[in-house]
Design a protein around this motif. Structure first.
Motif, PDB file in Angstrom:
ATOM      1  N   ALA A 104       0.806  -1.238   0.000  1.00  0.00           N
ATOM      2  CA  ALA A 104       0.000   0.000   0.000  1.00  0.00           C
ATOM      3  C   ALA A 104       0.831   1.277   0.000  1.00  0.00           C
ATOM      4  O   ALA A 104       0.409   2.290   0.551  1.00  0.00           O
ATOM      5  N   HIS A 152       0.472   3.493  -4.484  1.00  0.00           N
ATOM      6  CA  HIS A 152      -0.556   4.482  -4.867  1.00  0.00           C
ATOM      7  C   HIS A 152      -0.386   5.809  -4.123  1.00  0.00           C
ATOM      8  O   HIS A 152      -1.039   6.781  -4.462  1.00  0.00           O
ATOM      9  N   HIS A 153       0.473   5.823  -3.091  1.00  0.00           N
ATOM     10  CA  HIS A 153       0.720   7.061  -2.343  1.00  0.00           C
ATOM     11  C   HIS A 153       1.744   7.961  -3.016  1.00  0.00           C
ATOM     12  O   HIS A 153       1.881   9.128  -2.660  1.00  0.00           O
ATOM     13  N   ASP A 202      -0.448  -3.884  -3.653  1.00  0.00           N
ATOM     14  CA  ASP A 202      -1.058  -2.553  -3.609  1.00  0.00           C
ATOM     15  C   ASP A 202      -2.515  -2.663  -4.030  1.00  0.00           C
ATOM     16  O   ASP A 202      -2.984  -3.733  -4.435  1.00  0.00           O
ATOM     17  N   ASP A 260     -10.110   8.200   2.824  1.00  0.00           N
ATOM     18  CA  ASP A 260      -8.754   7.836   2.371  1.00  0.00           C
ATOM     19  C   ASP A 260      -8.791   6.611   1.455  1.00  0.00           C
ATOM     20  O   ASP A 260      -8.084   6.545   0.452  1.00  0.00           O
ATOM     21  N   SER A 282      -7.614   6.481  -2.278  1.00  0.00           N
ATOM     22  CA  SER A 282      -6.512   5.554  -2.582  1.00  0.00           C
ATOM     23  C   SER A 282      -6.886   4.635  -3.738  1.00  0.00           C
ATOM     24  O   SER A 282      -6.058   4.364  -4.618  1.00  0.00           O
ATOM     25  N   SER A 302      -4.857   4.413  -7.433  1.00  0.00           N
ATOM     26  CA  SER A 302      -4.059   3.207  -7.654  1.00  0.00           C
ATOM     27  C   SER A 302      -4.013   2.874  -9.158  1.00  0.00           C
ATOM     28  O   SER A 302      -4.579   3.594  -9.977  1.00  0.00           O
TER      29      SER A 302
END
Ligand SMILES: C[S@@+](CC[C@H](N)C(=O)[O-])C[C@H]1O[C@@H](n2cnc3c(N)ncnc32)[C@H](O)[C@@H]1O
Length: 211
Positions: free
Chosen positions: A112, A115-116, A141, A169, A173, A177
């Motif tokens: 994870a 995607h940030h 992810d 969030d 997210s 992604s």
């Protein structure tokens, strides 16, 4: 909503199902993992995956690397509480240029984080930077849904009972992604075309292989 409150909501959320699945998939995809070694968990957040990995692989150590001091504060408390402080360290390190305790690791994994990142190559550069030659890699992810409607449906299905900040969030997210094909293109552009990619659940994809 400040970073501290977001980190608290994230650290207190129940990710048992996807995080256990992540460790199971890692073990399945990397069946030749040695009995012991030193692993890096990139973008470890509060370290839930680092601790689950350490429990599943009791002769390994883990250095969790993350750029958020707020996330790490919650993680340090949990590492102590869970009695894993002899094998799990959580270190403030901003990818891709921050400093980690080791130059290379026997395994690099991440959940994870992709995607940030504003620039996805940051993850693949970091994977290359901290892997030893011939070392195994595992990344999980989120997978981008086909539509906003599907994203809303996934949020209700999997985090309907979580606080609003987390649902928000999660929704953002999912939209941030990538698809499996986009990740394949990132890997090719980053000189890692031999890593494998596949969808692993209705909302996740995984990447694995040997560097
Ligand atoms: C969604 S959280 C995932 C945390 C953890 N891996 C997990 O699965 O629970 C993403 C984490 O990536 C971290 N992050 C984002 N960009 C980063 C960067 N450039 N360097 C280090 N950490 C980063 C954030 O601080 C956050 O803790």
């Amino acid at each position: 909503m400040n970073e501290e409150a977001q980190a608290k909501a994230y650290a207190e959320a129940d990710f048992a199902e996807p995080h256990n699945h992540c460790i199971e998939l890692l073990a399945e995809c990397l069946p030749d993992l040695p009995a012991s070694g030193a692993a890096a968990d990139l973008g470890c957040g509060p370290g839930d995956i680092s601790r689950r990995f350490a429990r599943a692989f009791p002769s390994w150590t883990v250095d969790g690397l993350d750029g958020s001091a707020a996330m790490l504060r919650f993680g340090h408390e949990e590492v102590l509480r869970s009695g894993l402080s002899d094998r799990v360290r959580l270190i403030e390190c901003y990818l891709p240029n921050g400093d980690a305790p080791r130059e290379h690791y026997d395994l690099v994994f991440s959940n994870a984080l992709l995607h940030h990142l504003a620039e996805p190559t940051v993850l693949w550069t970091s994977v290359r930077r901290w892997s030893r030659a011939g070392g195994p890699v595992f990344v999980m992810d989120l997978l981008r849904p086909e539509s906003r409607e599907q994203a809303r449906h996934l949020v209700e299905q999997y985090s309907g009972n979580e606080p609003e900040v987390l649902k928000h969030d999660f929704y953002n997210s999912l939209l941030a992604s990538y698809s499996v094909d986009e990740v394949r293109s990132q890997l090719t552009a980053s000189g890692l075309p031999h890593l494998e990619v596949r969808q692993s659940s209705d909302r996740h994809l995984i990447v694995w292989g040997i560097i």
